[in-house]
Design a protein around this motif. Structure first.
Motif, mmCIF file in Angstrom:
data_model
loop_
_atom_site.group_PDB
_atom_site.id
_atom_site.type_symbol
_atom_site.label_atom_id
_atom_site.label_comp_id
_atom_site.label_asym_id
_atom_site.label_seq_id
_atom_site.Cartn_x
_atom_site.Cartn_y
_atom_site.Cartn_z
ATOM 1 N N GLY A 25 0.821 -1.205 0.000
ATOM 2 C CA GLY A 25 0.000 0.000 0.000
ATOM 3 C C GLY A 25 0.854 1.253 0.000
ATOM 4 N N MET A 26 0.256 2.353 -0.432
ATOM 5 C CA MET A 26 0.910 3.664 -0.472
ATOM 6 C C MET A 26 0.026 4.712 0.205
ATOM 7 S SD MET A 26 3.849 3.313 -2.161
ATOM 8 C CE MET A 26 4.279 4.814 -3.021
ATOM 9 N N LEU A 27 -0.664 4.320 1.279
ATOM 10 C CA LEU A 27 -1.575 5.208 1.999
ATOM 11 C C LEU A 27 -2.625 5.786 1.051
ATOM 12 C CD1 LEU A 27 1.096 5.086 3.764
ATOM 13 C CD2 LEU A 27 0.363 7.248 4.735
ATOM 14 N N GLU A 28 -3.172 4.914 0.201
ATOM 15 C CA GLU A 28 -4.096 5.369 -0.828
ATOM 16 C C GLU A 28 -5.437 5.839 -0.265
ATOM 17 O OE1 GLU A 28 -1.567 2.160 -2.881
ATOM 18 O OE2 GLU A 28 -2.576 2.378 -0.948
ATOM 19 N N THR A 29 -6.057 6.761 -0.990
ATOM 20 C CA THR A 29 -7.468 7.053 -0.779
ATOM 21 C C THR A 29 -8.271 5.897 -1.373
ATOM 22 O OG1 THR A 29 -7.861 8.160 -2.898
ATOM 23 C CG2 THR A 29 -6.911 9.502 -1.127
ATOM 24 N N GLY A 30 -9.583 5.996 -1.293
ATOM 25 C CA GLY A 30 -10.418 4.947 -1.864
ATOM 26 C C GLY A 30 -10.221 4.762 -3.352
ATOM 27 N N VAL A 31 -9.794 5.834 -4.064
ATOM 28 C CA VAL A 31 -9.577 5.732 -5.508
ATOM 29 C C VAL A 31 -8.424 4.778 -5.808
ATOM 30 C CG1 VAL A 31 -8.936 7.033 -7.583
ATOM 31 C CG2 VAL A 31 -10.530 8.024 -5.930
ATOM 32 N N GLY A 32 -7.406 4.756 -4.960
ATOM 33 C CA GLY A 32 -6.310 3.814 -5.128
ATOM 34 C C GLY A 32 -6.532 2.486 -4.442
ATOM 35 N N ARG A 33 -7.292 2.498 -3.378
ATOM 36 C CA ARG A 33 -7.519 1.279 -2.597
ATOM 37 C C ARG A 33 -8.419 0.294 -3.346
ATOM 38 N NH1 ARG A 33 -6.086 1.173 2.277
ATOM 39 N NH2 ARG A 33 -6.059 3.448 2.295
ATOM 40 N N ALA A 34 -9.420 0.784 -4.041
ATOM 41 C CA ALA A 34 -10.373 -0.095 -4.726
ATOM 42 C C ALA A 34 -9.697 -1.003 -5.749
ATOM 43 C CB ALA A 34 -11.472 0.744 -5.385
ATOM 44 N N PRO A 35 -8.888 -0.478 -6.670
ATOM 45 C CA PRO A 35 -8.239 -1.394 -7.623
ATOM 46 C C PRO A 35 -7.215 -2.308 -6.969
ATOM 47 C CG PRO A 35 -7.489 0.864 -7.953
ATOM 48 C CD PRO A 35 -8.652 0.940 -7.017
ATOM 49 N N ASN A 36 -6.589 -1.864 -5.871
ATOM 50 C CA ASN A 36 -5.672 -2.759 -5.157
ATOM 51 C C ASN A 36 -6.409 -3.980 -4.615
ATOM 52 O OD1 ASN A 36 -3.491 -1.135 -5.636
ATOM 53 N ND2 ASN A 36 -3.273 -0.410 -3.537
ATOM 54 N N LEU A 37 -7.620 -3.789 -4.159
ATOM 55 C CA LEU A 37 -8.408 -4.919 -3.659
ATOM 56 C C LEU A 37 -8.744 -5.889 -4.782
ATOM 57 C CD1 LEU A 37 -10.756 -2.965 -1.238
ATOM 58 C CD2 LEU A 37 -9.092 -4.710 -0.572
ATOM 59 N N ALA A 38 -9.021 -5.365 -5.968
ATOM 60 C CA ALA A 38 -9.279 -6.244 -7.114
ATOM 61 C C ALA A 38 -8.053 -7.081 -7.437
ATOM 62 C CB ALA A 38 -9.695 -5.406 -8.324
ATOM 63 N N LEU A 39 -6.877 -6.457 -7.406
ATOM 64 C CA LEU A 39 -5.641 -7.193 -7.669
ATOM 65 C C LEU A 39 -5.391 -8.246 -6.595
ATOM 66 C CD1 LEU A 39 -3.017 -7.308 -9.474
ATOM 67 C CD2 LEU A 39 -1.984 -5.860 -7.705
ATOM 68 N N ALA A 40 -5.618 -7.870 -5.339
ATOM 69 C CA ALA A 40 -5.342 -8.774 -4.220
ATOM 70 C C ALA A 40 -6.258 -9.981 -4.190
ATOM 71 C CB ALA A 40 -5.444 -8.014 -2.901
ATOM 72 N N ALA A 41 -7.279 -10.000 -5.041
ATOM 73 C CA ALA A 41 -8.196 -11.138 -5.105
ATOM 74 C C ALA A 41 -7.750 -12.190 -6.113
ATOM 75 C CB ALA A 41 -9.601 -10.657 -5.449
ATOM 76 N N LEU A 42 -6.575 -11.993 -6.749
ATOM 77 C CA LEU A 42 -6.028 -12.999 -7.654
ATOM 78 C C LEU A 42 -5.511 -14.201 -6.864
ATOM 79 C CD1 LEU A 42 -6.294 -10.643 -9.695
ATOM 80 C CD2 LEU A 42 -4.113 -11.383 -10.677
ATOM 81 N N PRO A 43 -5.399 -15.365 -7.485
ATOM 82 C CA PRO A 43 -5.114 -16.596 -6.727
ATOM 83 C C PRO A 43 -3.758 -16.633 -6.038
ATOM 84 C CG PRO A 43 -5.082 -17.016 -9.106
ATOM 85 C CD PRO A 43 -5.669 -15.653 -8.909
ATOM 86 N N GLY A 44 -2.742 -15.945 -6.589
ATOM 87 C CA GLY A 44 -1.421 -16.017 -5.985
ATOM 88 C C GLY A 44 -1.238 -15.151 -4.762
#
Length: 375
Positions: free
Chosen positions: A291-310
């Protein structure tokens, strides 16, 4: 799609508490959002770096120039605007991965909104919620640190990461381990604060059963990290040293890292972040999302990435309230199991709310199309 307008929205949001690392102390999230308007849809993204080039070489004012003068002219010349086409179009501009990531993400958001597809679906997410860890900065005292860790665990976070530096490492880690027990998933992040000469000192961290030690040595020193990994049992995790999937493959081959931290902005965007994930996953190396202390605009796509299987380790995808009393989007809130929901609406799944965006905005300028100058 065709590019119609690109707007930069410079904002500053106070943090609920100062956040100190080996690079310095932050009291405000001071960065910009990128707003891309096409003939089919609009998209948003967040620039991940800071006003000063301390964490990395990129910084807010410099990124604006790179976007306006070098990246946007190349992207605007594309016969058809798509996120996958951006990489080749921007390739002649050396470096500036964070600026490229901001542009790619905003275009990808607009493109997926036009298609009615979520970023999670596009990337290949396999989970609807992801476990959340918390990053705890360097404190004035061990007592303050213990109080913070206790509060975060009570809020439901399932993993704790401690920032460390020379003079603030063994004592605070020992205190947290003794207070909260061996079952707590605990890791440390040095943010490049040590050298290979500190190997014997870092080896003393082995007794605490840490999940990993993140980026202990200077950036891009794969050889040094491989030598360090030979001398310590704690798995080395690389962050700042990995700029793309190629770096990741090299680091794994050298045994310079046994865990990978993927920060999408650092590698140029979510398309390259997915490739980094694929390389690590293919080699059986655990991945997690930094993380980079994101606002929700940055946090939302990070959550999508973090849902990948690896992504098998909890990331730094904390709840909005970890950093902000008020976010510029609807807040992300931990559920009872310490997880955050993965956005499933089209695009990145969020957009700035008009009222908080207006209150936290310092300036707005058109970088492409629209009216000239600031407003």
């Amino acid at each position: 799609m065709k590019l119609a307008r690109v707007e930069i929205v410079h904002l500053a949001i106070p943090l609920v508490t100062p956040f100190r690392t080996s690079f310095g102390t932050m009291t405000t999230k001071d960065t910009f959002l990128l707003h891309v308007v096409t003939d089919e849809a609009e998209g948003w993204s967040e620039f991940a770096a800071d006003p000063e080039p301390l964490y990395c070489s990129e910084f807010v004012a410099g990124a604006e120039i790179v976007l306006r003068d070098f990246l946007l002219p190349r992207v605007a010349a594309l016969p058809r605007l798509t996120a996958p086409a951006l990489g080749p179009a921007m390739a002649k501009v050396k470096g500036h991965e964070l600026a490229k990531a901001a542009l790619e993400t905003a275009v990808l958001d607009a493109e997926l909104r036009a298609y009615g597809m979520s970023l999670a679906t596009y990337l290949g997410a396999v989970r609807d919620r992801v476990p959340a860890g918390v990053s705890v900065g360097i404190k004035e005292s061990v007592a303050d640190l213990l109080d913070d860790v206790e509060r975060y665990l009570a809020e439901g976070y399932v993993r704790v990461k401690l920032k460390i530096e020379p003079g603030w490492d063994l004592v605070p880690v020992r205190a947290v381990r003794e207070r909260f027990g061996d079952a707590l998933p605990l890791q440390v992040d040095a943010n490049t604060a040590y050298t290979l000469a500190d190997a014997e000192h870092l080896r003393r961290l082995d007794e605490f059963g840490l999940v990993l030690i993140e980026e202990p040595l200077e950036e891009d020193n794969l050889y040094g990290h491989a030598r360090l990994q030979q001398r310590i049992a704690t798995p080395v995790c690389l962050d700042e040293s990995l700029h793309n999937a190629r770096d990741t493959a090299s680091a794994i081959a050298l045994d310079a890292c046994r865990v990978v931290n993927v920060k999408p902005a650092r590698v140029g965007g979510y398309l390259e972040a997915r490739r980094v994930h694929d390389v690590a996953h293919a080699h059986g190396v655990p991945v997690w999302c930094g993380g980079m202390l994101e606002t929700g605009v940055g946090r939302a796509p990070n959550l999508a990435l973090a849902a990948l299987p690896g992504f098998t380790l909890p990331g730094d995808t904390s709840a909005s309230a970890r950093y902000f009393a008020e976010d510029v989007t609807e807040p992300f809130v931990l559920d009872a199991d310490g997880c955050l929901p993965v956005p499933r609406t089209p695009g990145i799944g969020v957009a700035p709310l008009p009222d908080p965006l207006r209150r936290f905005t310092r300036t707005r300028r058109d970088l492409y199309g629209g009216r000239e100058g600031g407003r």
